[in-house]
Design an enzyme around this catalytic site. Structure first.
Site, PDB file in Angstrom:
ATOM      1  N   CYS A   1     103.809  82.202  48.918  1.00 45.50           N
ATOM      2  CA  CYS A   1     103.054  81.166  49.626  1.00 45.50           C
ATOM      3  C   CYS A   1     101.735  81.752  50.116  1.00 45.50           C
ATOM      4  O   CYS A   1     101.708  82.856  50.673  1.00 45.50           O
ATOM      5  CB  CYS A   1     103.871  80.639  50.810  1.00 45.50           C
ATOM      6  SG  CYS A   1     102.994  79.411  51.810  1.00 45.50           S
TER       7      CYS A   1
ATOM      8  N   ASP B   1      98.215  53.452  62.617  1.00 42.67           N
ATOM      9  CA  ASP B   1      99.244  52.436  62.433  1.00 42.67           C
ATOM     10  C   ASP B   1      99.052  51.341  63.483  1.00 42.67           C
ATOM     11  O   ASP B   1      98.217  51.456  64.378  1.00 42.67           O
ATOM     12  CB  ASP B   1     100.638  53.050  62.489  1.00 42.67           C
ATOM     13  CG  ASP B   1     100.962  53.695  63.821  1.00 42.67           C
ATOM     14  OD1 ASP B   1     100.224  53.473  64.792  1.00 42.67           O
ATOM     15  OD2 ASP B   1     101.965  54.421  63.890  1.00 42.67           O
TER      16      ASP B   1
ATOM     17  N   CYS C   1     102.190  82.845  56.011  1.00 45.24           N
ATOM     18  CA  CYS C   1     102.862  83.772  55.092  1.00 45.24           C
ATOM     19  C   CYS C   1     101.978  84.954  54.713  1.00 45.24           C
ATOM     20  O   CYS C   1     102.482  86.009  54.343  1.00 45.24           O
ATOM     21  CB  CYS C   1     103.317  83.016  53.843  1.00 45.24           C
ATOM     22  SG  CYS C   1     104.675  81.852  54.183  1.00 45.24           S
TER      23      CYS C   1
ATOM     24  N   CYS D   1      99.735  80.360  52.427  1.00 42.02           N
ATOM     25  CA  CYS D   1      99.303  79.811  53.707  1.00 42.02           C
ATOM     26  C   CYS D   1      98.996  80.942  54.691  1.00 42.02           C
ATOM     27  O   CYS D   1      99.416  82.088  54.508  1.00 42.02           O
ATOM     28  CB  CYS D   1     100.357  78.861  54.294  1.00 42.02           C
ATOM     29  SG  CYS D   1     101.756  79.648  55.116  1.00 42.02           S
TER      30      CYS D   1
ATOM     31  N   HIS E   1     103.041  76.306  58.599  1.00 42.45           N
ATOM     32  CA  HIS E   1     103.611  76.528  57.266  1.00 42.45           C
ATOM     33  C   HIS E   1     104.119  75.216  56.674  1.00 42.45           C
ATOM     34  O   HIS E   1     103.911  74.940  55.486  1.00 42.45           O
ATOM     35  CB  HIS E   1     104.746  77.545  57.332  1.00 42.45           C
ATOM     36  CG  HIS E   1     105.518  77.647  56.050  1.00 42.45           C
ATOM     37  ND1 HIS E   1     105.096  78.418  54.982  1.00 42.45           N
ATOM     38  CD2 HIS E   1     106.662  77.028  55.633  1.00 42.45           C
ATOM     39  CE1 HIS E   1     105.943  78.287  53.975  1.00 42.45           C
ATOM     40  NE2 HIS E   1     106.905  77.449  54.339  1.00 42.45           N
TER      41      HIS E   1
ATOM     42  N   ASP F   1     103.144  59.368  54.992  1.00 42.52           N
ATOM     43  CA  ASP F   1     102.957  60.061  56.263  1.00 42.52           C
ATOM     44  C   ASP F   1     104.312  60.272  56.915  1.00 42.52           C
ATOM     45  O   ASP F   1     105.269  59.519  56.656  1.00 42.52           O
ATOM     46  CB  ASP F   1     102.081  59.242  57.223  1.00 42.52           C
ATOM     47  CG  ASP F   1     102.895  58.158  57.931  1.00 42.52           C
ATOM     48  OD1 ASP F   1     103.280  58.377  59.091  1.00 42.52           O
ATOM     49  OD2 ASP F   1     103.180  57.108  57.310  1.00 42.52           O
TER      50      ASP F   1
END
Length: 376
Positions: free
Chosen positions: A311, A99, A316, A313, A342, A273
């Site tokens: 989930c 940015d 998890c 991930c 997560h 974002d």
């Protein structure tokens, strides 16, 4: 027009959702491509807080965002340039967007310190005085070497009068001209212009016409999600997005809650974002399909199940709510990492589902199903 020969970053359209008009696409950069709509994890100070680059990439992220102001203050863009640029400095092989630093310096500046030249401010680190101009912002971003760099804009506060918002957006347009004139590496770094205009549809449309009149590789919408009600943000998007080019990426800055991501995608946004996943993660809050869960709450002390049963991930698959709560209560940094991990995965997976829904012409159905479960 052949975008590939025209710019280092270009948009490839794949499909338009018949149900909503949302678009599925791919953005190509010098450091790889990513599918859109996409959420970009934020690595403010050349790191996604608590996560390694390999962990972020392993979740499927192909682009992250870093912050010009913070890297200008520390360690200094000259040091990053000497290291070989931001990609080498932080060991990230994917795309990077920086940015302009405008949002940060405006939060540090007083109204009288905002002039046509730029913005005077005091460093949040040591109180030293600085001025950030369009030229300086671009020079710093050229040093950092990100694939996508942002024009220096005036982020109009909310609320603001119509007169102030109009003067602000017109200054942003003049600053964009200076950014373009300063940009020293257009063959490798894509400069995106930023549309402003406060919370006034006529000013959003004026800004969109002015900013998109420049032949840039992409365009962003700034000054939203700054405290205004969600419905007002959607109204501004409805006034703005139709005036943005069809063949270039559209980026909605600073937006990351699940409802805003889905509603933004419905309105034709490609890139988002936000610091939300790591910020709430550090507070022990995680995102689930049923809404936000405060894992540090006592009721999770004996829940030996994952945050979400279905989930996939890393968190998890390996840890329970009870264990994560224990880490948080014991003030172990691993607990904060697991919550952030997560949450980033959740938003990346959400966008994957949004893209799938667009491809299958059922994004509005997906929105309604998700909102009903999440409690919106």
């Amino acid at each position: 027009m052949n975008n590939q020969s025209k710019a280092p970053v270009y948009y490839e359209h794949i499909h338009t959702c018949k149900q909503t008009g949302a678009r599925l696409g791919r953005v190509h950069t010098p450091h790889g491509s990513f599918m859109t709509p996409e959420f970009m994890p934020v690595g403010t100070q050349a790191t996604v807080k608590g996560m390694s680059p390999d962990e972020v990439a392993g979740m499927g992220a192909n682009i992250i965002l870093s912050n010009t102001y913070h890297l200008y203050m520390r360690p200094g863009s000259d040091i990053v340039a000497e290291a070989g640029g931001l990609h080498r400095f932080m060991n990230w092989n994917g795309a990077i967007l920086t940015d302009s630093g405008g949002f940060q310096v405006f939060s540090l500046a007083k109204p009288k310190d905002i002039t046509e030249d730029g913005v005077k401010f005091k460093s949040h680190i040591d109180g030293s005085k600085h001025i950030l101009t369009p030229e300086k912002s671009i020079q710093v971003q050229n040093d950092l070497g990100a694939d996508i760099i942002m024009a220096f804009d005036e982020c109009t506060p909310w609320p603001a009068t119509h007169d102030y918002a109009k003067r602000s957006l017109e200054r942003t347009t003049r600053w964009l001209e200076r950014c373009i004139a300063t940009h020293a590496n257009p063959q490798n770094q894509a400069l995106f212009g930023i549309i402003q205009g406060g919370m006034y549809p006529d000013l959003r449309q004026q800004s969109a016409k002015e900013i998109t009149s420049f032949d840039l590789p992409g365009f962003a919408i700034g000054g939203l999600s700054v405290g205004e009600p969600g419905e007002l943000m959607y109204e501004m998007l409805d006034a703005t997005v139709p005036l943005m080019p069809q063949d270039k990426p559209r980026y909605l800055m600073g937006v990351g809650s699940p409802d805003y991501l889905i509603e933004g995608a419905i309105r034709g946004i490609d890139m988002f974002d936000c610091v939300l996943p790591t910020r709430i993660g550090r507070n022990g809050t995680v995102l689930t399909k049923e809404g936000r869960m405060i894992v540090r709450d006592a009721k999770f002390a004996r829940q030996f199940i994952p945050i979400e049963e279905d989930c996939d991930c890393y968190v998890c698959r390996n840890y329970t709510r009870a264990y994560i709560r224990h880490l948080l209560k014991a003030k172990e940094m691993f607990g904060l990492r697991l919550c952030s991990w997560h949450n980033i995965h959740f938003l990346l997976k959400l966008m994957e589902k949004v893209r799938e829904a667009i491809a299958n012409d059922r994004l509005m159905d997906f929105r309604n199903e998700f909102f009903e479960r999440f409690g919106y």
